[in-house]
Design a protein around this motif. Structure first.
Motif, PDB file in Angstrom:
ATOM      1  N   ILE A 194       0.849  -1.195   0.000  1.00 48.85           N
ATOM      2  CA  ILE A 194       0.000   0.000   0.000  1.00 48.85           C
ATOM      3  C   ILE A 194       0.879   1.237   0.000  1.00 48.85           C
ATOM      4  CG2 ILE A 194      -0.164   0.210   2.503  1.00 48.85           C
ATOM      5  CD1 ILE A 194      -3.092   0.975   2.124  1.00 48.85           C
ATOM      6  N   ILE A 195       0.478   2.239  -0.755  1.00 43.26           N
ATOM      7  CA  ILE A 195       1.217   3.502  -0.775  1.00 43.26           C
ATOM      8  C   ILE A 195       0.903   4.260   0.510  1.00 43.26           C
ATOM      9  CG2 ILE A 195       1.545   5.691  -1.963  1.00 43.26           C
ATOM     10  CD1 ILE A 195       0.882   4.311  -4.550  1.00 43.26           C
ATOM     11  N   LYS A 196       1.926   4.443   1.326  1.00 44.60           N
ATOM     12  CA  LYS A 196       1.724   5.029   2.647  1.00 44.60           C
ATOM     13  C   LYS A 196       2.043   6.515   2.686  1.00 44.60           C
ATOM     14  CE  LYS A 196       2.939   4.482   7.521  1.00 44.60           C
ATOM     15  NZ  LYS A 196       3.736   3.724   8.507  1.00 44.60           N
ATOM     16  N   GLU A 197       3.103   6.933   1.999  1.00 45.55           N
ATOM     17  CA  GLU A 197       3.554   8.322   2.143  1.00 45.55           C
ATOM     18  C   GLU A 197       4.267   8.769   0.874  1.00 45.55           C
ATOM     19  OE1 GLU A 197       6.327  10.970   5.211  1.00 45.55           O
ATOM     20  OE2 GLU A 197       6.225   8.782   5.379  1.00 45.55           O
ATOM     21  N   SER A 213       4.058   0.217   2.126  1.00 46.47           N
ATOM     22  CA  SER A 213       4.029  -0.539   3.377  1.00 46.47           C
ATOM     23  C   SER A 213       3.229  -1.824   3.208  1.00 46.47           C
ATOM     24  CB  SER A 213       3.403   0.310   4.498  1.00 46.47           C
ATOM     25  OG  SER A 213       3.207  -0.445   5.668  1.00 46.47           O
ATOM     26  N   ARG A 214       3.676  -2.851   3.949  1.00 46.06           N
ATOM     27  CA  ARG A 214       2.905  -4.091   4.090  1.00 46.06           C
ATOM     28  C   ARG A 214       2.531  -4.339   5.552  1.00 46.06           C
ATOM     29  NH1 ARG A 214       2.691  -7.994   0.339  1.00 46.06           N
ATOM     30  NH2 ARG A 214       3.009  -9.672   1.866  1.00 46.06           N
ATOM     31  N   PHE A 219      -3.200  -1.594   4.914  1.00 51.84           N
ATOM     32  CA  PHE A 219      -2.936  -2.659   3.945  1.00 51.84           C
ATOM     33  C   PHE A 219      -3.868  -3.840   4.192  1.00 51.84           C
ATOM     34  CE2 PHE A 219      -0.220  -6.381   2.634  1.00 51.84           C
ATOM     35  CZ  PHE A 219      -0.360  -6.172   1.278  1.00 51.84           C
ATOM     36  N   LEU A 220      -4.038  -4.223   5.456  1.00 50.39           N
ATOM     37  CA  LEU A 220      -4.971  -5.300   5.788  1.00 50.39           C
ATOM     38  C   LEU A 220      -6.399  -4.907   5.433  1.00 50.39           C
ATOM     39  CD1 LEU A 220      -5.590  -8.021   7.065  1.00 50.39           C
ATOM     40  CD2 LEU A 220      -5.530  -6.932   9.308  1.00 50.39           C
ATOM     41  N   SER A 221      -6.754  -3.656   5.687  1.00 48.74           N
ATOM     42  CA  SER A 221      -8.102  -3.190   5.355  1.00 48.74           C
ATOM     43  C   SER A 221      -8.375  -3.269   3.855  1.00 48.74           C
ATOM     44  CB  SER A 221      -8.293  -1.756   5.856  1.00 48.74           C
ATOM     45  OG  SER A 221      -9.554  -1.248   5.493  1.00 48.74           O
ATOM     46  N   ARG A 222      -7.390  -2.874   3.038  1.00 51.74           N
ATOM     47  CA  ARG A 222      -7.573  -2.933   1.581  1.00 51.74           C
ATOM     48  C   ARG A 222      -7.644  -4.372   1.076  1.00 51.74           C
ATOM     49  NH1 ARG A 222      -9.755   1.735   0.012  1.00 51.74           N
ATOM     50  NH2 ARG A 222      -8.507   3.531   0.647  1.00 51.74           N
ATOM     51  N   LEU A 223      -6.896  -5.268   1.723  1.00 48.21           N
ATOM     52  CA  LEU A 223      -6.985  -6.677   1.333  1.00 48.21           C
ATOM     53  C   LEU A 223      -8.381  -7.220   1.610  1.00 48.21           C
ATOM     54  CD1 LEU A 223      -3.558  -8.107   2.579  1.00 48.21           C
ATOM     55  CD2 LEU A 223      -4.252  -7.667   0.230  1.00 48.21           C
ATOM     56  N   PHE A 224      -8.993  -6.821   2.721  1.00 47.60           N
ATOM     57  CA  PHE A 224     -10.367  -7.229   3.013  1.00 47.60           C
ATOM     58  C   PHE A 224     -11.319  -6.703   1.935  1.00 47.60           C
ATOM     59  CE2 PHE A 224      -9.043  -8.803   7.030  1.00 47.60           C
ATOM     60  CZ  PHE A 224     -10.093  -9.530   7.569  1.00 47.60           C
ATOM     61  N   VAL A 278      -4.609 -14.413   4.709  1.00 55.36           N
ATOM     62  CA  VAL A 278      -3.572 -14.939   5.597  1.00 55.36           C
ATOM     63  C   VAL A 278      -2.320 -15.298   4.803  1.00 55.36           C
ATOM     64  CG1 VAL A 278      -2.980 -16.876   7.096  1.00 55.36           C
ATOM     65  CG2 VAL A 278      -5.168 -15.721   7.384  1.00 55.36           C
ATOM     66  N   ARG A 279      -2.492 -15.919   3.646  1.00 56.23           N
ATOM     67  CA  ARG A 279      -1.338 -16.282   2.815  1.00 56.23           C
ATOM     68  C   ARG A 279      -0.602 -15.044   2.333  1.00 56.23           C
ATOM     69  NH1 ARG A 279      -5.015 -20.195   0.835  1.00 56.23           N
ATOM     70  NH2 ARG A 279      -5.523 -18.807  -0.894  1.00 56.23           N
ATOM     71  N   GLU A 280      -1.322 -13.995   1.989  1.00 52.35           N
ATOM     72  CA  GLU A 280      -0.685 -12.759   1.534  1.00 52.35           C
ATOM     73  C   GLU A 280       0.136 -12.109   2.639  1.00 52.35           C
ATOM     74  OE1 GLU A 280       0.619  -9.723  -0.726  1.00 52.35           O
ATOM     75  OE2 GLU A 280      -0.601 -11.378  -1.503  1.00 52.35           O
ATOM     76  N   LEU A 281      -0.277 -12.322   3.899  1.00 53.12           N
ATOM     77  CA  LEU A 281       0.380 -11.693   5.045  1.00 53.12           C
ATOM     78  C   LEU A 281       1.363 -12.629   5.723  1.00 53.12           C
ATOM     79  CD1 LEU A 281      -2.671  -9.821   6.615  1.00 53.12           C
ATOM     80  CD2 LEU A 281      -0.935  -8.913   5.080  1.00 53.12           C
ATOM     81  N   ASN A 282       1.909 -13.592   5.006  1.00 54.14           N
ATOM     82  CA  ASN A 282       2.924 -14.494   5.543  1.00 54.14           C
ATOM     83  C   ASN A 282       2.375 -15.294   6.729  1.00 54.14           C
ATOM     84  OD1 ASN A 282       5.477 -15.681   5.577  1.00 54.14           O
ATOM     85  ND2 ASN A 282       6.304 -14.178   7.020  1.00 54.14           N
ATOM     86  N   ASN A 283       1.159 -15.840   6.542  1.00 52.11           N
ATOM     87  CA  ASN A 283       0.500 -16.698   7.536  1.00 52.11           C
ATOM     88  C   ASN A 283       0.244 -15.981   8.862  1.00 52.11           C
ATOM     89  OD1 ASN A 283       0.435 -18.930   5.767  1.00 52.11           O
ATOM     90  ND2 ASN A 283       2.515 -19.497   6.343  1.00 52.11           N
ATOM     91  N   GLU A 284      -0.127 -14.735   8.774  1.00 52.55           N
ATOM     92  CA  GLU A 284      -0.493 -13.968   9.968  1.00 52.55           C
ATOM     93  C   GLU A 284      -1.890 -14.385  10.430  1.00 52.55           C
ATOM     94  OE1 GLU A 284      -1.569  -9.305  10.753  1.00 52.55           O
ATOM     95  OE2 GLU A 284       0.283  -9.758   9.685  1.00 52.55           O
ATOM     96  N   ASN A 285      -2.024 -14.748  11.706  1.00 54.92           N
ATOM     97  CA  ASN A 285      -3.320 -15.160  12.255  1.00 54.92           C
ATOM     98  C   ASN A 285      -4.246 -13.952  12.357  1.00 54.92           C
ATOM     99  OD1 ASN A 285      -2.564 -17.869  12.601  1.00 54.92           O
ATOM    100  ND2 ASN A 285      -1.572 -17.391  14.553  1.00 54.92           N
ATOM    101  N   ILE A 286      -5.503 -14.131  11.932  1.00 52.93           N
ATOM    102  CA  ILE A 286      -6.465 -13.027  11.915  1.00 52.93           C
ATOM    103  C   ILE A 286      -7.712 -13.455  12.678  1.00 52.93           C
ATOM    104  CG2 ILE A 286      -7.849 -11.479  10.490  1.00 52.93           C
ATOM    105  CD1 ILE A 286      -5.838 -11.874   8.249  1.00 52.93           C
TER     106      ILE A 286
END
Length: 534
Positions: A194-197, A213-214, A219-224, A278-286
């Motif tokens: 995501i373009i942050k700045e 930024s990742r 970034f998580l909000s846009r993925l949703f 989750v796969r996009e975020l390197n297996n981050e638990n949500i």
């Protein structure tokens, strides 16, 4: 004819150069035409002065670039940049009178004769610089409108702290603090961020710096939004996000349509929607939870999967005390306090977890006083709360690396203050009087004329280490048997370190051990302090 042929060829090259420049630099043709006019105007003023009157014609379709100097016909010239003599004006086909305007034409064929090579080179440099400035401004305006939007770039350079991407020929920077911990990046692979700045300067050749930024919540909000159509259509809204990138995240959602379950819509059938995120975020638990306007309900859901007994909320101070059962304490707190920390971020309340049966505070609240290393050691020792620390035996606490007697007393005082309690003087004195592992106890220090206990009972009086406790028990059993058999029963001599039989002390019928005529304390009493030390 040769001159006309050359002129036609030059114009064709100019038209092609204009078209290529506008396409390569992504500059509008009209804007490029204006830049060329500004550059030529600067060139004329450098040559003929600021008072000179002129008109510039630039036709990018035909390749014509013409400059007309406007001069006044006079009898005697005083300002060559603004006046021309009558005789000079009448050298051409047209006749002029005094006071008439005379147009002196400068074309591509004679431009070098009028301005010289130095001024022409300077104009070329000014033109290139002006085009670069316009190009930087275009990049800035293009990406400032894409802030908080996801782009897909290609990784072209991986450094120690930064990863650089290319997006439509523009360089983007992914700094370390905006990366997901544990991710590996490889050159030429596509990457979403995501373009942050956007910063006007700081990029290559002083171009705008674009930071992506990742790790950002956006970034998580846009993925949703990408994966869940109901969120994109506005039927479900993301009310809050708390995230520790690469580890765990909590997302609160709310549905504006009573027929839609917001959590079920986000998870998808068999978890297909959430798994792609989750796969996009390197297996981050949500954790996806239902949002509620009621604070107690919202906090209870945010602490999932722990089951909450009772919640006391102080809305004015934004504090909440949560009561959980003994077996739910670890779930409520989470690994290294992660669950309660994310719940606090999500709800905006400072949450204190209390174990059922008495007020308690999780140990993470004292991490500043403990330090990261000691905190980790206590957690590994299965001490998760302040009450567990206060109720633990001081002997056991001394086995935790990093703890000593004085530090135990200080930490107990800090924790008891949170419960409006204090240690008794007897408790403090007992802790300070304890023997720390690795130090020789004061009771064992005797005068030189009296043999030490180690000299009397070399096999039973030495404090046993934790890993050799069974060996100490076997030696004690042998001594008991020796006492039961009486002084007249000879036991087998025990080998010394050199392999020779050791001289055995005599044991009287009353349990008194003698060595070469010296009476000492009973063997059972002599071994007692060492057993306590062990």
């Amino acid at each position: 004819m040769a001159r006309k042929s050359k002129q036609k060829f030059d114009k064709k090259m100019i038209v092609e150069a204009f078209a290529d420049m506008a396409k390569a630099r992504n500059i509008d043709r009209d804007l490029l035409q204006g830049i060329i006019k500004e550059t030529l105007s600067m060139l004329v003023r450098k040559k003929f002065g600021q008072e000179a009157e002129f008109e510039i014609v630039v036709d990018m379709d035909k390749g014509d670039i013409e400059i007309y100097l406007i001069k006044t016909v006079v009898e005697s010239v005083e300002s060559p940049s603004q006046e021309i003599a009558l005789d000079d004006a009448n050298l051409g086909m047209e006749e002029y009178e005094l006071g008439d305007e005379f147009l002196e034409e400068i074309t591509l064929e004679n431009i070098s004769d009028n301005f010289g090579r130095r001024l022409i080179n300077m104009a070329g440099q000014a033109l290139n610089q002006r085009i670069r400035d316009v190009e930087k401004e275009n990049i800035y305006q293009e990406y400032i409108e894409k802030v908080n939007e996801i782009i897909i770039g290609e990784i072209y350079q991986v450094r120690r702290s930064d990863v650089f991407l290319l997006h439509n020929g523009v360089e983007l920077r992914l700094p370390r603090e905006e990366q997901i911990p544990g991710e590996r990046y490889r050159k030429n692979e596509p990457l979403r961020a995501i373009i942050k700045e956007i910063r006007r300067q700081g990029g290559p050749s002083n171009a705008p710096e674009i930071v992506v930024s990742r790790a950002a919540n956006e970034f998580l909000s846009r993925l949703f939004e990408i994966e869940i159509p109901e969120i994109y259509d506005g039927l479900i809204e993301i009310k809050g996000i708390a995230r520790e990138p690469g580890e765990r995240a909590k997302v609160a959602v709310f549905s504006y349509d009573d027929r839609i379950d917001p959590v079920g819509a986000c998870v998808g059938m068999k978890g297909i929607r959430i798994h792609s995120i989750v796969r996009e975020l390197n297996n981050e638990n949500i954790d996806v939870i239902n949002f509620s306007e009621e604070s107690s309900t919202y906090i209870s859901r945010a602490l999932a999967p722990a089951r909450i007994k009772e919640i006391q909320v102080e809305s004015e101070t934004r504090n909440a005390t949560v009561l959980v059962s003994d077996e739910q304490v670890s779930l409520a707190i989470g690994k290294n306090g992660q669950n309660v920390r994310l719940a606090s971020k999500l709800t905006g309340f400072s949450i204190s977890v209390v174990k059922e049966g008495g007020e308690d505070i999780e140990l993470i609240e004292f991490r500043d006083e403990l330090g990261r290393e000691l905190y980790t050691n206590l957690i590994n020792a299965e001490i998760d709360t302040a009450r567990e620390f206060l109720e633990a035996e001081p002997e056991y606490l001394l086995t935790v690396p990093g703890l000593n007697k004085q530090l135990i007393v200080d930490l107990r005082r800090i924790m008891l203050e949170e419960f409006d309690e204090e240690d008794s003087a007897e408790t403090v004195e007992a802790i300070l009087a304890m023997h720390e592992p690795g130090l020789k106890p004061a009771a064992a220090e005797e005068s030189n004329d009296k043999p030490a206990v180690d000299d009397i009972l070399p096999l039973t009086s030495t404090p046993a280490a934790a890993g050799t406790a069974s060996s100490a028990g076997v030696d004690e059993e042998k001594n008991v048997k020796a006492q039961e058999s009486g002084a007249g029963d000879a036991a087998e001599p025990l080998p010394t370190a050199e392999g020779a039989p050791a001289e055995q002390p005599a044991v009287a019928s009353d349990g008194t051990v003698t060595d070469k005529g010296q009476d000492t304390a009973p063997a059972t009493e002599a071994a007692e302090p060492d057993k306590e030390t062990a």
